[in-house]
Design an enzyme around this catalytic site. Structure first.
Site, PDB file in Angstrom:
ATOM      1  CG  HIS A   1      -0.275   0.070   2.548  1.00 13.19           C
ATOM      2  ND1 HIS A   1      -0.825  -0.453   3.690  1.00 13.19           N
ATOM      3  CD2 HIS A   1       0.900   0.634   2.930  1.00 13.19           C
ATOM      4  CE1 HIS A   1      -0.013  -0.219   4.708  1.00 13.19           C
ATOM      5  NE2 HIS A   1       1.041   0.446   4.276  1.00 13.19           N
TER       6      HIS A   1
ATOM      7  CG  HIS B   1      -0.017   4.048   7.954  1.00 10.19           C
ATOM      8  ND1 HIS B   1      -1.008   3.564   7.134  1.00 10.19           N
ATOM      9  CD2 HIS B   1       1.058   3.242   7.749  1.00 10.19           C
ATOM     10  CE1 HIS B   1      -0.547   2.530   6.451  1.00 10.19           C
ATOM     11  NE2 HIS B   1       0.698   2.300   6.807  1.00 10.19           N
TER      12      HIS B   1
ATOM     13  CG  HIS C   1       7.954  -1.545   4.256  1.00  7.55           C
ATOM     14  ND1 HIS C   1       7.070  -2.583   4.426  1.00  7.55           N
ATOM     15  CD2 HIS C   1       7.254  -0.415   4.573  1.00  7.55           C
ATOM     16  CE1 HIS C   1       5.887  -2.102   4.801  1.00  7.55           C
ATOM     17  NE2 HIS C   1       5.974  -0.798   4.913  1.00  7.55           N
TER      18      HIS C   1
ATOM     19  CD  GLU D   1       2.493  -1.774   6.683  1.00  4.05           C
ATOM     20  OE1 GLU D   1       2.343  -0.623   7.063  1.00  4.05           O
ATOM     21  OE2 GLU D   1       2.773  -2.049   5.493  1.00  4.05           O
TER      22      GLU D   1
HETATM   23  C1  DHB Z   1       6.218   3.575   2.985  1.00  2.95           C
HETATM   24  C2  DHB Z   1       5.583   2.352   3.106  1.00  2.95           C
HETATM   25  C3  DHB Z   1       4.520   2.185   3.973  1.00  2.95           C
HETATM   26  O1  DHB Z   1       3.876   1.005   4.189  1.00  2.95           O
HETATM   27  C4  DHB Z   1       4.041   3.271   4.684  1.00  2.95           C
HETATM   28  O2  DHB Z   1       2.943   3.082   5.431  1.00  2.95           O
HETATM   29  C5  DHB Z   1       4.671   4.497   4.586  1.00  2.95           C
HETATM   30  C6  DHB Z   1       5.767   4.648   3.732  1.00  2.95           C
HETATM   31  C7  DHB Z   1       7.358   3.755   2.046  1.00  2.95           C
HETATM   32  O3  DHB Z   1       7.779   2.800   1.384  1.00  2.95           O
HETATM   33  O4  DHB Z   1       7.859   4.865   1.925  1.00  2.95           O
HETATM   34 FE    FE Z   2       2.260   1.064   5.830  1.00  5.87          FE
END
Ligand code: DHB
Ligand code: FE
Length: 285
Positions: A12, A59, A193, A240
């Site tokens: 997302h 978030h 991530h 997540e």
């Molecule tokens: C990013 C990814 C995410 O899941 C998020 O909530 C905020 C930023 C990113 O890759 O920058």
């Molecule tokens: Fe996220």
């Protein structure tokens, strides 16, 4: 009765939303990301459900450290795109399905999962970016959406096992709704991530692809993966991914040998912003 026809899984990344909204999808950096969703957009047109049950995480937009529901079901008539600091995304207001949402709340709480009922909530990129990836830029989203927010931001967060079992409870809830609705369940967020600290920028292709393999073939086994494995292997925000287990748990019971899921589409791409992008479409057979 209502039934779950398919599940969709997708990352997302907020920058994906910005790329769509600012007309950058054909730029060399973004073109390969969006190409992975060409099939999906056509599939959505051909298989538009009556309702999407969309599992995502907020978030710190609708909720904050002041209030942290573990599982929150959106029962409102509609949900506005949230202002995440640059104004709300220019996407349609999300229409809910209060009747089905209230039924699912009733059924799932009776099955001993204590959901938080939310009657007013704005929805951030966690929900709007998956809709944009799957539906493009329509004047209105193609069907009502029930937002289902999971806390994966502030520990303690729910386990993969809890999420998988909750998915099964959601399936039973949908199947006991007395209207012939086709319902899709989406699991969103991920893949690997990490957005902060010394390991910021971490991406783990091997972990992500093994996760996709096991989500398809052995979700029961995947459900026992502990939090520490996600954090170590997929980064702090890789947690997540437990939300994908809710959607997978809602598919037909894997213990029933007659019910296999059909993999309609699988896509993986690195990088998009700081994130690995993963995407699956599974249909119930
Ligand atoms: C990013 C990814 C995410 O899941 C998020 O909530 C905020 C930023 C990113 O890759 O920058
Ligand atoms: Fe996220």
């Amino acid at each position: 009765m209502a039934k779950i026809t398919a599940s969709v899984y997708t990352s997302h990344v907020p920058a994906i939303g910005a790329a769509i909204d600012l007309g950058k999808t054909q730029e060399p950096y973004w073109q390969p990301v969006f190409k992975g969703y060409d099939y999906s957009k056509q599939w959505m047109k051909d298989n538009t459900p009556d309702v999407i049950f969309l599992v995502y995480n907020d978030h710190a937009t609708a909720f904050s450290l002041e209030m942290i529901p573990t599982f929150a079901i959106g029962c409102a008539e509609s949900f506005a795109p949230a202002d995440e600091g640059w104004g709300p995304r220019p996407v349609p207001v999300v229409q809910g399905h209060p009747e089905l949402a209230a039924h699912i709340a009733q059924s799932v709480i009776q099955q001993d999962f204590d959901l938080t009922i939310v009657n007013k909530m704005d929805v951030d990129h966690g929900l709007t970016v998956p809709l944009s990836l799957m539906c493009g830029q329509p004047q209105a989203w193609p069907c009502p959406v029930i937002p289902f927010a999971v806390n994966v931001v502030q520990y303690p967060v729910p386990s993969g096992r809890r999420c998988f079992e909750l998915g099964k409870a959601i399936r039973r809830a949908v199947e006991s709704f007395d209207q012939p609705l086709k319902v899709q369940i989406w699991g969103t967020g991920g893949m690997s991530h990490q957005l902060q600290g010394p390991r910021a920028g971490l991406i783990n292709k091997e972990f992500d692809n093994a996760f996709l393999d096991q989500l398809i073939a052995d979700p029961e086994g995947l459900a026992s993966k502990p939090h520490i494995d996600y954090v170590r292997e997929a980064g702090s925000e890789g947690i997540e991914l437990v939300m994908w287990l809710i959607a997978r748990g809602a598919m037909k019971d894997i213990a029933d040998p007659a019910s296999h899921v059909r993999v309609k589409h699988r896509f993986y791409h690195v990088p998009a912003s700081n994130t690995a992008v993963g995407h699956l479409i599974l249909e119930n057979t």
